[in-house]
Motif scaffolding. Structure first.
Motif, mmCIF file in Angstrom:
data_model
loop_
_atom_site.group_PDB
_atom_site.id
_atom_site.type_symbol
_atom_site.label_atom_id
_atom_site.label_comp_id
_atom_site.label_asym_id
_atom_site.label_seq_id
_atom_site.Cartn_x
_atom_site.Cartn_y
_atom_site.Cartn_z
ATOM 1 N N LEU A 1 -4.594 -3.046 2.874
ATOM 2 C CA LEU A 1 -5.914 -2.408 3.087
ATOM 3 C C LEU A 1 -5.524 -1.048 3.663
ATOM 4 O O LEU A 1 -6.139 -0.027 3.924
ATOM 5 N N SER A 2 -3.965 -0.621 3.672
ATOM 6 C CA SER A 2 -3.510 0.597 4.176
ATOM 7 C C SER A 2 -2.465 0.888 3.180
ATOM 8 O O SER A 2 -1.730 0.189 2.291
ATOM 9 N N PRO A 3 -2.192 2.259 2.874
ATOM 10 C CA PRO A 3 -1.013 2.663 1.794
ATOM 11 C C PRO A 3 0.371 2.194 2.241
ATOM 12 O O PRO A 3 0.378 1.980 3.355
ATOM 13 N N PHE A 4 0.952 2.034 1.184
ATOM 14 C CA PHE A 4 2.499 1.424 1.484
ATOM 15 C C PHE A 4 3.160 2.899 1.856
ATOM 16 O O PHE A 4 3.273 3.888 1.281
ATOM 17 N N ASP A 5 4.245 2.607 2.472
ATOM 18 C CA ASP A 5 5.461 3.443 2.999
ATOM 19 C C ASP A 5 6.502 3.170 2.153
ATOM 20 O O ASP A 5 7.223 2.205 2.349
ATOM 21 N N VAL A 6 6.760 3.931 1.053
ATOM 22 C CA VAL A 6 7.998 3.473 0.164
ATOM 23 C C VAL A 6 9.127 4.391 0.509
ATOM 24 O O VAL A 6 9.032 5.613 0.675
ATOM 25 N N ARG A 7 10.115 3.848 0.645
ATOM 26 C CA ARG A 7 11.426 4.414 1.226
ATOM 27 C C ARG A 7 12.351 5.118 -0.002
ATOM 28 O O ARG A 7 12.466 3.963 -0.845
ATOM 29 N N ASN A 8 12.642 6.192 0.019
ATOM 30 C CA ASN A 8 13.509 6.728 -1.184
ATOM 31 C C ASN A 8 14.557 7.384 -0.717
ATOM 32 O O ASN A 8 14.288 8.408 -0.061
ATOM 33 N N VAL A 9 15.857 6.977 -0.937
ATOM 34 C CA VAL A 9 17.024 7.407 -0.531
ATOM 35 C C VAL A 9 17.527 8.104 -1.797
ATOM 36 O O VAL A 9 18.339 7.308 -2.544
ATOM 37 N N PRO A 10 17.536 9.277 -2.058
ATOM 38 C CA PRO A 10 18.020 9.888 -3.175
ATOM 39 C C PRO A 10 19.513 9.689 -3.711
ATOM 40 O O PRO A 10 20.535 9.746 -2.632
ATOM 41 N N GLY A 11 19.594 9.232 -4.750
ATOM 42 C CA GLY A 11 21.161 8.761 -5.190
ATOM 43 C C GLY A 11 21.548 7.393 -5.007
ATOM 44 O O GLY A 11 22.304 7.022 -5.367
ATOM 45 N N VAL A 12 20.460 6.817 -4.202
ATOM 46 C CA VAL A 12 20.968 5.529 -3.820
ATOM 47 C C VAL A 12 19.772 4.607 -4.405
ATOM 48 O O VAL A 12 20.006 3.239 -4.828
ATOM 49 N N THR A 13 18.644 4.700 -3.961
ATOM 50 C CA THR A 13 17.001 3.938 -4.397
ATOM 51 C C THR A 13 17.219 3.942 -5.835
ATOM 52 O O THR A 13 17.132 4.992 -6.343
ATOM 53 N N PRO A 14 17.287 2.779 -6.402
ATOM 54 C CA PRO A 14 17.547 2.538 -7.970
ATOM 55 C C PRO A 14 16.099 2.788 -8.758
ATOM 56 O O PRO A 14 16.306 3.105 -10.003
ATOM 57 N N PHE A 15 14.858 2.746 -8.144
ATOM 58 C CA PHE A 15 13.688 3.052 -8.890
ATOM 59 C C PHE A 15 12.571 2.987 -7.703
ATOM 60 O O PHE A 15 12.602 2.556 -6.770
ATOM 61 N N LEU A 16 11.409 3.754 -8.158
ATOM 62 C CA LEU A 16 10.212 3.605 -7.340
ATOM 63 C C LEU A 16 9.075 2.855 -8.013
ATOM 64 O O LEU A 16 8.714 3.129 -9.056
ATOM 65 N N PRO A 17 8.658 1.954 -7.377
ATOM 66 C CA PRO A 17 7.641 0.763 -7.874
ATOM 67 C C PRO A 17 6.313 1.656 -8.134
ATOM 68 O O PRO A 17 6.188 2.648 -7.443
ATOM 69 N N ARG A 18 5.591 1.252 -9.099
ATOM 70 C CA ARG A 18 4.247 1.878 -9.387
ATOM 71 C C ARG A 18 3.188 1.546 -8.443
ATOM 72 O O ARG A 18 3.415 0.318 -7.936
ATOM 73 N N THR A 19 2.332 2.470 -7.950
ATOM 74 C CA THR A 19 1.405 2.325 -7.234
ATOM 75 C C THR A 19 0.034 2.660 -7.750
ATOM 76 O O THR A 19 -0.048 3.442 -8.495
ATOM 77 N N PHE A 20 -1.241 2.026 -7.357
ATOM 78 C CA PHE A 20 -2.374 2.875 -7.647
ATOM 79 C C PHE A 20 -3.439 2.036 -6.707
ATOM 80 O O PHE A 20 -3.022 0.991 -5.696
ATOM 81 N N GLU A 21 -4.662 2.260 -6.794
ATOM 82 C CA GLU A 21 -5.705 2.022 -5.904
ATOM 83 C C GLU A 21 -6.786 1.247 -6.614
ATOM 84 O O GLU A 21 -7.033 1.392 -7.789
ATOM 85 N N ASP A 22 -7.322 0.354 -6.173
ATOM 86 C CA ASP A 22 -8.743 -0.301 -6.607
ATOM 87 C C ASP A 22 -9.668 -0.672 -5.455
ATOM 88 O O ASP A 22 -9.305 -0.422 -4.320
ATOM 89 N N ALA A 23 -10.685 -1.403 -5.955
ATOM 90 C CA ALA A 23 -11.744 -1.979 -4.573
ATOM 91 C C ALA A 23 -11.237 -3.296 -4.268
ATOM 92 O O ALA A 23 -10.938 -4.164 -5.260
ATOM 93 N N LEU A 24 -11.258 -3.326 -3.208
ATOM 94 C CA LEU A 24 -10.974 -5.078 -2.859
ATOM 95 C C LEU A 24 -12.049 -5.862 -3.192
ATOM 96 O O LEU A 24 -13.467 -5.566 -3.043
ATOM 97 N N PRO A 25 -11.848 -6.866 -4.098
ATOM 98 C CA PRO A 25 -12.834 -7.504 -4.795
ATOM 99 C C PRO A 25 -13.692 -8.534 -4.176
ATOM 100 O O PRO A 25 -14.699 -8.870 -4.437
ATOM 101 N N ASP A 26 -12.963 -9.116 -3.257
ATOM 102 C CA ASP A 26 -13.933 -10.077 -2.190
ATOM 103 C C ASP A 26 -14.461 -9.412 -0.889
ATOM 104 O O ASP A 26 -14.816 -10.329 -0.008
ATOM 105 N N ALA A 27 -14.720 -8.182 -0.925
ATOM 106 C CA ALA A 27 -15.261 -7.654 0.440
ATOM 107 C C ALA A 27 -16.679 -7.958 0.146
ATOM 108 O O ALA A 27 -17.602 -8.185 -0.665
ATOM 109 N N PRO A 28 -17.512 -8.195 1.608
ATOM 110 C CA PRO A 28 -18.808 -8.669 1.680
ATOM 111 C C PRO A 28 -19.783 -7.353 1.186
ATOM 112 O O PRO A 28 -19.194 -6.027 1.280
#
Length: 239
Positions: A130-157
């Motif tokens: 329910l909060s954005p992710f902090d993705v750590r990126n160390v240039p020259g070391v981190t092998p890839f950056l995962p894809r992120t996206f947003e949507d609506a929580l499906p089971d919210a009241p």
């Protein structure tokens, strides 16, 4: 954090919930498909062997049952806490959401977690919060950056819409996530080759603090929905 310490299906109001912090994500490595399948398969076999083991499914001398189940998959307590060492380590063999037509629920834990997610061929893990992710990126070391996206929580009241933040662990990769205590998260595997190596660094302290009667993952969990939603709510991984 729990109303009833030993409750295994305690549900808190998602409309009033606020994360205590954020999940921190660190991409670790990518593997060739054959190597990833060997590694993930070896971890999954440990969990499956434990599920059929009399020694792992009955309490040991410390009252610990090492083979357990959780919403996301079967788990095995690989390393148990002991006097002077209050952490433990679990392996989880994920369920494929398509096979059960169910997703796991958004939830929080009463203690912090360190999780390494590992995928094999044709398998992705959708991590949500329910909060954005902090993705750590160390240039020259981190092998890839995962894809992120947003949507609506499906089971919210009704009347309590919440944004769900999502991150995709790609096939044949390792991704770490640090989850502070009281931070929402949800893991769902799309595909059959996915495992988690999860360290719980305050397990014994957590048991005493919450006045729980034993080491059970479900008793250290607070859900933010009453029922697991259908697979369609987590299996869609938009490009």
């Amino acid at each position: 954090m729990k109303v009833s310490a030993d409750a295994e299906n305690e549900v808190h109001d998602v409309a009033r919930f606020t994360d205590a912090a954020r999940c921190v994500v660190t991409p670790v490595l990518e593997l060739p498909a054959d190597a990833a399948l060997v590694v993930v398969g070896a971890f999954a076999r440990l969990v499956r062997n434990a599920k059929s083991s009399a020694a792992a499914t009955t309490p040991d001398g410390d009252g610990i049952v090492r083979s357990q189940t959780f919403e996301e998959g079967d788990v095995y307590m690989l390393e148990a806490p002991f006097d002077g060492f209050f952490a433990d380590r679990y392996l989880m063999d994920f369920y494929d959401v398509a096979e059960r037509d169910l997703c796991s629920r958004m939830h929080v834990h009463t203690g912090l977690r360190f999780v390494r997610m590992m995928t094999g061929p044709d398998t992705r893990i959708r991590v949500s919060s329910l909060s954005p992710f902090d993705v750590r990126n160390v240039p020259g070391v981190t092998p890839f950056l995962p894809r992120t996206f947003e949507d609506a929580l499906p089971d919210a009241p009704p009347g309590a819409a919440r944004t769900r933040y999502n991150l995709v662990v790609p096939p044949c990769s390792f991704v770490d996530v640090q989850i502070p205590r009281g931070v929402s998260h949800q893991f769902n595997a799309v595909g059959e080759h996915a495992v988690i190596d999860s360290v719980h660094p305050e397990e014994s302290i957590e048991i005493f603090r919450e006045r729980m009667s034993g080491f059970r993952m479900m008793a250290q969990t607070v859900f933010l929905a009453a029922e697991p939603p259908p697979a369609a709510s987590c299996s869609d991984l938009p490009e």
